[in-house]
Scaffold this motif. Sequence first.
Motif, PDB file in Angstrom:
ATOM      1  N   ASP A  76      40.016  51.524  72.881  1.00 49.73           N
ATOM      2  CA  ASP A  76      40.786  52.324  71.929  1.00 49.73           C
ATOM      3  C   ASP A  76      41.571  53.448  72.574  1.00 49.73           C
ATOM      4  O   ASP A  76      41.865  54.456  71.953  1.00 49.73           O
ATOM      5  CB  ASP A  76      39.848  52.914  70.870  1.00 49.73           C
ATOM      6  CG  ASP A  76      39.431  51.890  69.828  1.00 49.73           C
ATOM      7  OD1 ASP A  76      40.037  50.814  69.807  1.00 49.73           O
ATOM      8  OD2 ASP A  76      38.516  52.178  69.067  1.00 49.73           O
ATOM      9  N   THR A  84      37.208  49.789  67.275  1.00 55.18           N
ATOM     10  CA  THR A  84      37.066  50.766  66.207  1.00 55.18           C
ATOM     11  C   THR A  84      38.192  50.632  65.184  1.00 55.18           C
ATOM     12  O   THR A  84      37.968  50.788  63.982  1.00 55.18           O
ATOM     13  CB  THR A  84      37.045  52.207  66.753  1.00 55.18           C
ATOM     14  OG1 THR A  84      38.323  52.576  67.246  1.00 55.18           O
ATOM     15  CG2 THR A  84      35.998  52.364  67.843  1.00 55.18           C
ATOM     16  N   VAL A  85      39.393  50.327  65.641  1.00 53.50           N
ATOM     17  CA  VAL A  85      40.530  50.229  64.719  1.00 53.50           C
ATOM     18  C   VAL A  85      40.448  48.957  63.890  1.00 53.50           C
ATOM     19  O   VAL A  85      40.783  48.957  62.700  1.00 53.50           O
ATOM     20  CB  VAL A  85      41.858  50.307  65.491  1.00 53.50           C
ATOM     21  CG1 VAL A  85      43.040  50.168  64.548  1.00 53.50           C
ATOM     22  CG2 VAL A  85      41.945  51.626  66.225  1.00 53.50           C
ATOM     23  N   GLU A  88      37.958  49.783  61.300  1.00 51.50           N
ATOM     24  CA  GLU A  88      38.580  50.731  60.377  1.00 51.50           C
ATOM     25  C   GLU A  88      39.517  50.001  59.414  1.00 51.50           C
ATOM     26  O   GLU A  88      39.513  50.245  58.197  1.00 51.50           O
ATOM     27  CB  GLU A  88      39.351  51.770  61.192  1.00 51.50           C
ATOM     28  CG  GLU A  88      40.070  52.829  60.409  1.00 51.50           C
ATOM     29  CD  GLU A  88      40.911  53.711  61.323  1.00 51.50           C
ATOM     30  OE1 GLU A  88      41.539  54.631  60.789  1.00 51.50           O
ATOM     31  OE2 GLU A  88      40.942  53.483  62.549  1.00 51.50           O
ATOM     32  N   GLY A 109      34.168  59.081  65.749  1.00 48.15           N
ATOM     33  CA  GLY A 109      34.226  57.788  65.079  1.00 48.15           C
ATOM     34  C   GLY A 109      33.643  57.825  63.685  1.00 48.15           C
ATOM     35  O   GLY A 109      34.010  57.015  62.824  1.00 48.15           O
ATOM     36  N   CYS A 111      34.121  60.304  61.557  1.00 46.38           N
ATOM     37  CA  CYS A 111      35.246  60.741  60.730  1.00 46.38           C
ATOM     38  C   CYS A 111      36.245  59.590  60.544  1.00 46.38           C
ATOM     39  O   CYS A 111      36.819  59.417  59.469  1.00 46.38           O
ATOM     40  CB  CYS A 111      35.934  61.936  61.392  1.00 46.38           C
ATOM     41  SG  CYS A 111      36.100  63.371  60.319  1.00 46.38           S
ATOM     42  N   GLN A 112      36.434  58.813  61.583  1.00 45.54           N
ATOM     43  CA  GLN A 112      37.327  57.655  61.525  1.00 45.54           C
ATOM     44  C   GLN A 112      36.849  56.690  60.441  1.00 45.54           C
ATOM     45  O   GLN A 112      37.645  56.163  59.654  1.00 45.54           O
ATOM     46  CB  GLN A 112      37.337  56.977  62.892  1.00 45.54           C
ATOM     47  CG  GLN A 112      38.453  55.982  63.116  1.00 45.54           C
ATOM     48  CD  GLN A 112      38.450  55.463  64.555  1.00 45.54           C
ATOM     49  OE1 GLN A 112      37.757  55.987  65.419  1.00 45.54           O
ATOM     50  NE2 GLN A 112      39.202  54.423  64.806  1.00 45.54           N
ATOM     51  N   VAL A 130      37.078  65.912  64.664  1.00 39.00           N
ATOM     52  CA  VAL A 130      37.794  64.798  65.304  1.00 39.00           C
ATOM     53  C   VAL A 130      37.950  65.215  66.762  1.00 39.00           C
ATOM     54  O   VAL A 130      38.740  66.095  67.083  1.00 39.00           O
ATOM     55  CB  VAL A 130      39.154  64.543  64.627  1.00 39.00           C
ATOM     56  CG1 VAL A 130      39.812  63.304  65.225  1.00 39.00           C
ATOM     57  CG2 VAL A 130      38.981  64.372  63.114  1.00 39.00           C
ATOM     58  N   TYR A 139      43.720  59.304  70.609  1.00 36.83           N
ATOM     59  CA  TYR A 139      43.251  58.808  69.321  1.00 36.83           C
ATOM     60  C   TYR A 139      44.169  57.688  68.853  1.00 36.83           C
ATOM     61  O   TYR A 139      45.390  57.761  69.016  1.00 36.83           O
ATOM     62  CB  TYR A 139      43.261  59.968  68.326  1.00 36.83           C
ATOM     63  CG  TYR A 139      42.271  59.857  67.198  1.00 36.83           C
ATOM     64  CD1 TYR A 139      40.935  59.549  67.434  1.00 36.83           C
ATOM     65  CD2 TYR A 139      42.666  60.091  65.888  1.00 36.83           C
ATOM     66  CE1 TYR A 139      40.021  59.473  66.399  1.00 36.83           C
ATOM     67  CE2 TYR A 139      41.768  60.036  64.839  1.00 36.83           C
ATOM     68  CZ  TYR A 139      40.441  59.714  65.101  1.00 36.83           C
ATOM     69  OH  TYR A 139      39.546  59.649  64.062  1.00 36.83           O
ATOM     70  N   SER A 143      44.723  55.638  63.135  1.00 40.72           N
ATOM     71  CA  SER A 143      43.724  56.662  62.791  1.00 40.72           C
ATOM     72  C   SER A 143      44.372  58.035  62.732  1.00 40.72           C
ATOM     73  O   SER A 143      44.063  58.845  61.843  1.00 40.72           O
ATOM     74  CB  SER A 143      42.598  56.659  63.820  1.00 40.72           C
ATOM     75  OG  SER A 143      42.079  55.366  64.013  1.00 40.72           O
ATOM     76  N   THR A 144      45.259  58.325  63.677  1.00 39.54           N
ATOM     77  CA  THR A 144      45.956  59.611  63.694  1.00 39.54           C
ATOM     78  C   THR A 144      46.833  59.764  62.464  1.00 39.54           C
ATOM     79  O   THR A 144      46.849  60.820  61.815  1.00 39.54           O
ATOM     80  CB  THR A 144      46.806  59.733  64.970  1.00 39.54           C
ATOM     81  OG1 THR A 144      45.970  59.563  66.116  1.00 39.54           O
ATOM     82  CG2 THR A 144      47.492  61.084  65.047  1.00 39.54           C
ATOM     83  N   LEU A 147      44.693  60.324  59.319  1.00 44.92           N
ATOM     84  CA  LEU A 147      44.202  61.699  59.290  1.00 44.92           C
ATOM     85  C   LEU A 147      45.293  62.640  58.800  1.00 44.92           C
ATOM     86  O   LEU A 147      45.047  63.512  57.953  1.00 44.92           O
ATOM     87  CB  LEU A 147      43.719  62.109  60.689  1.00 44.92           C
ATOM     88  CG  LEU A 147      43.307  63.565  60.882  1.00 44.92           C
ATOM     89  CD1 LEU A 147      42.101  63.907  60.012  1.00 44.92           C
ATOM     90  CD2 LEU A 147      43.003  63.841  62.364  1.00 44.92           C
TER      91      LEU A 147
END
Length: 254
Positions: A76, A84-85, A88, A109, A111-112, A130, A139, A143-144, A147
């Motif tokens: 990532d 992770t993405v 997500e 992660g 928070c992700q 984060v 990041y 995800s960015t 957020l």
Amino acid sequence: MEVTDGFELAIDEHVATLTLNRPATRNAVTAAMWRALPGILADLAAEPKVRVLLLTGAGGTFCSGADISEIHELGDNGDDTGLTVVAEHALVTFPKPVIAMIEGYCVGGGCQIALACDLRIAATGARFGVTPAKLGIVYPLSSTRRLAEIAGPAAAKLLLFSAELIGAEHAVRIGLVDEVCPPEDLRERVYGLAATMAGRSRLTIAAAKQIIDGRAGEAEVRAWQREARESGEMAEGVRAYREGRSPGFSWDAK
């Protein structure tokens, strides 16, 4: 329904609770858990009994983030094809309501994961952060942007630039969290809300989620409206209202 080590799954009535279950590590998510999450979600999406999904953590903590000992397996470093993405994205596109029930730490992660849920309800003592700037990690793009969309660009920059933790009251002010409850009331509030959602029209909820998340245009909205008429869902809702009773909605995703 089987789940991998690190998760615990319970289904009560129409509400499924998926618990991150590594309390000794504050529920740090391993590569195997990130890898397994999309499959678990696919099974829950296909289960007609499940109408609402709750995501929480064991031992009084939501999630302290990805397991740093496996950081090189996650892929990532700015790459939106990383584990992770992908996990997500599976949460974001889950077709039923997802509520994150947050106690303790919700960091990195964690928070992700929480931001990929539809709603976040936290206990007053919860802490959010984060923290890729502590590790020199870029990041992920999606995800960015998520957020920044949820908390606003300035708040996203504060969280990402400082990597500092913020309390639940700060989190609710910037929209990172939707509600804050005393710890003793958290479970009752979240499960009560989930039960309320489970009794509403699944067609209405599925359509609303697609529209709000930007995955439906005018053609899709017209198709949903046609489905509401032709399936009898709207007729049942109107009839129940006129008769002063709770509606018996029967629509389910095909």
